[in-house]
Structure formats: C-alpha cells, structure tokens
Scaffold this active site. Structure first.
Site, short mmCIF file in Angstrom:
data_model
loop_
_atom_site.label_atom_id
_atom_site.label_comp_id
_atom_site.label_asym_id
_atom_site.label_seq_id
_atom_site.Cartn_x
_atom_site.Cartn_y
_atom_site.Cartn_z
N GLU A 216 0.88 -1.18 0.00
CA GLU A 216 0.00 0.00 0.00
C GLU A 216 0.91 1.21 0.00
OE1 GLU A 216 -3.34 0.07 -0.07
OE2 GLU A 216 -3.70 -2.07 0.09
N CYS A 250 -2.10 9.67 2.21
CA CYS A 250 -1.67 9.04 0.95
C CYS A 250 -2.62 9.31 -0.18
CB CYS A 250 -1.53 7.53 1.16
SG CYS A 250 -3.04 6.77 1.77
#
Ligand code: NAD
Length: 470
Positions: A216, A250
């Site tokens: 991720e 993010c």
C-alpha cells in the site's frame, strides 16, 4: 550471550506459527471474539490514543483522530465482524458440463501469520484495520508500527498486548533497521503501508522468502476539475481533503487540474475556503501540524524550489502562532513540471494549481508521474466522468468527492503500478489474508475412466465430443 534482533523476531514468529499450527482454522466464534476485544480496546484507549497522536505530531486536530483513526477503524472492525461467518463459508462454484457430475468449491483458509508494517500518518487506522482483517480471516499477527509516532506506538502496544494473548499478536517496535529485519521474516503474508521507495525494498525482501505481499504505497493523486464541474462543490471538497491532517494523507489530492479559463476563479475560491475552514491556521484547533522537523524542512524545500522556478506562492500569515511545525495552507500557481514539487509526492499542505485546455493535455500532465493511488473527478456530466473513469489509471477513483472510497468497506482499497499492489478492506481484506483453496470433489459415479489408456477408436470419438463440450 546477546541475541540479534533477527533471532528475537524469528523466535516471536516461531511462537505465533506454532500457535497457528495447533489451531489452523479458528472457529468464527473465536474470530468474532478477537474482533469484539479489538473494538472494546480501541474505545477504552480512545482518549489516550488521540492525545498520544497529538503529542507525536506536536499537534493533531482531535476531530481528525477521532473521525478517522477511531471511528473509521471501528467501522472496519464491525464490518468484518458482521460478515466473517458468511465470508469464511465454502463458496460453491459451477463446474463445466464435461466435468459433471463433479462439484467444486472455494474454501477460504487462514494463511497463518500475517506481518503488518504501518506508517505514521494515520497510525491507528493503518495498523488496526489490517490486524482486524487478518484476524477476521483467522490469522495471527505480528505488527511493526512506525517509529515516527513513538507515543502512539507505546499506547497501541499496551492496548494490544493487554487485550490479546502473545499467541494471538506480537508487536515489534523499532526503527528502519528493525523494519528491514521484520520484512525479511518468513511470514505467511506481509502487508506494508508506506512510501514507494521503501516498498521496493520490502518487495525484494519478501520475494527472497516467496512471501506474498500487499504493498500500500503512495504517489501523486490528481484532482481534476472537469469542463462541467460545479466549482463551489469541487473547491469545498478540494480544500477539505488537501489540508486535512495538513496534507499528510496518501490519498490527499496532490495537485489540482483546472480548465485554463477557470484558474483565477478556482484560486480565489480556494483562498476564501481556506480562511473559512481554518482562519488563523497556526492557532486553529482544526488544523494539524507536520510530523517532525525533517518533514517540515522537506515541505519548505518543495515550496522554495517552486518559488525559485518562478511559480507564484500564496500563503497566509499567522498573527499569533507558536507551533513551528504548523505550515500555512499553501497554494502554488502553475509550478513547472520539472520542479521537485511536481515530481515528488507532496505529503504536506501545498496545493499546486495546474491548468489544461484539452483532455489530452490533462492526460499528458498526469502521465508525467507514475500511476497514482487515487484520482478525483469533479463534473456534472456523465459523459465526462465516464471518460475519466475509463481513460485514467489509478488505485481508486471518487466522482464529485474525495477520500471517501477509503472508508467504503464494499470497495477494495489498494494501488496500481507504483502506488502498490494487492488490496484490502472488507471482503477484499478477508480474501487477501486467506488462502482461497480450490477444492474439486468427484462422486463415485463419473466418466473419468474415459480418459484412461489405452486410447482406442471409441475413446477418440468420446474425446471429440468432449472437445465440443469444453
Ligand atoms: P516509510 O516507508 O518511511 O515507513 C513506513 C514503515 O516502514 C515504518 O514502520 C518504518 O519503520 C518502516 N520502514 C522504514 N524503512 C524500512 C525498511 N528499509 N524496511 C522495512 N521497513 C522499513 O513511510 P512513511 O513515511 O511512514 O509513510 C508515508 C508514505 O506512506 C507516503 O508515501 C504515503 O503515500 C504512504 N502511505 C500509503 C498509504 C496507503 O494506504 N497506500 C497509507 C498511508 C501512507
């Protein structure tokens, strides 16, 4: 004799593997019990966690910690708890005519011990959700939280070690060298959340042991204001998601792309919305600080680099702020694409405003950087939104919204290309941390003898019929 960190970690992993071997398929009742304990622990530790996160950031808006790190995490735990019974059942699948009367099904099976490496920006959301989903799938867990949030990691370690037995979870604290040793362990699955550069090293270490890995990672997420956008709505969502957690997300929009003739309208509306949301940012309780001095310096260098390249920089000044780690919400107008600001993931409160004249031009700008984790489209035209959903590549997309696909537990969450691979959240997480075992069951009466040698005329004829059926 001193044992090395690698030996210690190996011992910890071995004890979890032994526990898994003794009970490789925990019942759904055991899994639900773990998830219930996790939820209760999070609620009991909520205030301590919120204040520890704020200490680590030197200030983190409590509303942000409660909404995302606590409520967002609880929602994911509950979603797994509610569905774990259904998800863990055998999943029958059809068999083709030529294989009848055999039947087939998929048996989800716990992988064993899942390693979780988490970053600092949402330290609870990004560590506890993988744990919950790994538990839901019947695994044991070893967690390595970020060293950049030491107070949060301390409280989280206490919470987890008081809530779970050491044969359910182990927590390992330490810096990047401990991280490197951690990802070299022979887990049954590894999930890593963090930067793309470290992700590359993690993938290499996992590959040496053939450990399946979910990466991720990050990237530069574009927010595209379409030709048919509702500007007011787009600006509100843009400012919300760009400056939430001071841009340290993010999936924050990294930069905005706007039709050239609408640039000035956008910039004035963004400035007005920033002052409506945050007022004097330095004293505003809703505005968070930057994680450490190193990142403050990095963000300031990005701004200075754009300024040196001739871009206009708009910042507000604080009358009374004393927190040196709060950086003003910043707008940078048309920075050149070869500045560090436009080449690196920003991960801070800077909004570059770029313009385009055609969809092809917008695509060329987006293609300057590797595939992003998210892409946001604002438009009231279904033709335009469909165009962008089909003609862009990113981990996920939101239409007329930002961020919220991450808490939609029916959607898999993950990147593509340089923003990562594999996904989790909801059933996608359950499946990611399970081995989806294929099971083929042959009844006593079946036609398989027709494949046995010798292959005479009759069997050749049967073979030709088979070929028509497949
Ligand atoms: P980071 O890569 O510096 O650190 C993350 C974790 O990796 C920490 O626990 C750290 O100790 C560990 N680590 C550091 N060096 C290591 C090594 N050599 N081997 C193994 N482990 C090591 O990332 P960060 O600065 O903490 O996080 C910011 C990045 O994470 C941004 O790029 C952001 O986009 C990304 N991110 C992605 C997601 C997502 O869900 N895709 C979520 C949050 C953050």
């Amino acid at each position: 004799m001193l044992t090395s960190i690698a030996d210690q970690l190996n011992d910890q992993l071995a004890s979890l593997k032994a526990a898994h071997a003794a009970n490789p398929m925990p019942s759904t009742a055991e899994r639900i019990d773990r998830l219930k304990r996790l939820e209760s622990a999070l609620l009991a530790y909520e205030d301590r966690l919120v204040s520890a996160i704020s200490d680590d950031f030197s200030y983190r808006a409590p509303g942000e910690s409660r909404n995302f790190d606590v409520t967002g995490t609880i929602a994911a735990i509950r979603n797994t708890r509610r569905h774990v019974k259904k998800w863990s059942k055998p999943r029958p699948v059809p068999t083709a005519l030529h294989l009848k009367p055999a039947r087939a099904f998929i048996q989800p099976q716990p992988k064993g011990v899942v390693g979780v490496v988490s970053p600092w920006n949402f330290p609870i959301f990004l560590s506890i959700i993988p744990i919950a989903e790994a538990f839901g799938a019947g695994n044991r867990v070893m967690l390595k939280p970020s060293e950049l949030t030491p107070r949060t990691s301390e409280v989280a370690t206490e919470m987890l070690t008081k809530t779970f037995r050491s044969d359910e979870i182990q927590v390992v604290n330490g810096d990047a060298s401990v991280g490197a040793a951690f990802v070299s362990l022979k887990f049954d699955h590894l999930i890593y959340t963090g930067s793309t550069s470290v992700g590359r090293k993690v993938a290499e270490a996992a590959a040496r042991n053939l450990v399946p890995v979910t990466l991720e990672l990050g990237g530069k997420c574009p927010l595209l204001i379409g030709e048919h956008a509702d500007m007011k709505r787009a600006v509100e969502r843009l400012v919300y998601s760009k400056y939430l957690n001071a841009g340290q997300i993010c999936i924050a929009p990294d930069y905005v792309l706007v039709p050239r003739q609408k640039r000035n309208e956008l910039v004035s509306a963004v400035r007005a919305k920033i002052s409506e949301f945050y007022g004097d940012y330095a004293t505003c309780p809703a505005y968070s600080a930057i994680i450490n001095d190193g990142h403050v310096g990095r963000i300031e260098r990005l701004i200075q680099g754009a300024r040196d390249a001739g871009a206009e920089v708009i910042q507000s000044t604080s009358k009374s702020g004393t927190n040196a780690r709060k950086i003003s919400p910043t707008i940078v107008i048309e920075p050149p694409l070869d500045t560090a600001l436009m080449k690196e993931e920003i991960f801070g409160p800077i909004l570059p405003v770029l313009t385009y004249n055609s969809r092809e031009e917008a695509q060329r700008i987006i293609a300057h950087n590797p595939d992003p984790l998210a892409l946001y489209i604002f438009s009231n035209s279904s033709e335009e939104t469909e165009y962008w959903v089909r003609h862009s590549k990113s981990g996920g997309v939101c239409v007329n919204e930002t961020l919220f696909h991450v808490i939609t537990d029916t959607l898999p969450f993950g990147g593509v290309g340089a923003s990562g691979h594999g996904s989790y959240h909801g059933r996608a997480g359950f499946d990611e941390f399970s081995h989806l075992k294929s099971v083929f069951v042959q009844p006593k009466l079946n036609g398989m003898f027709l494949f046995n040698p010798p292959h005479g005329k009759f069997k050749h004829a049967v073979g030709r019929i088979f070929r028509k059926l497949v």
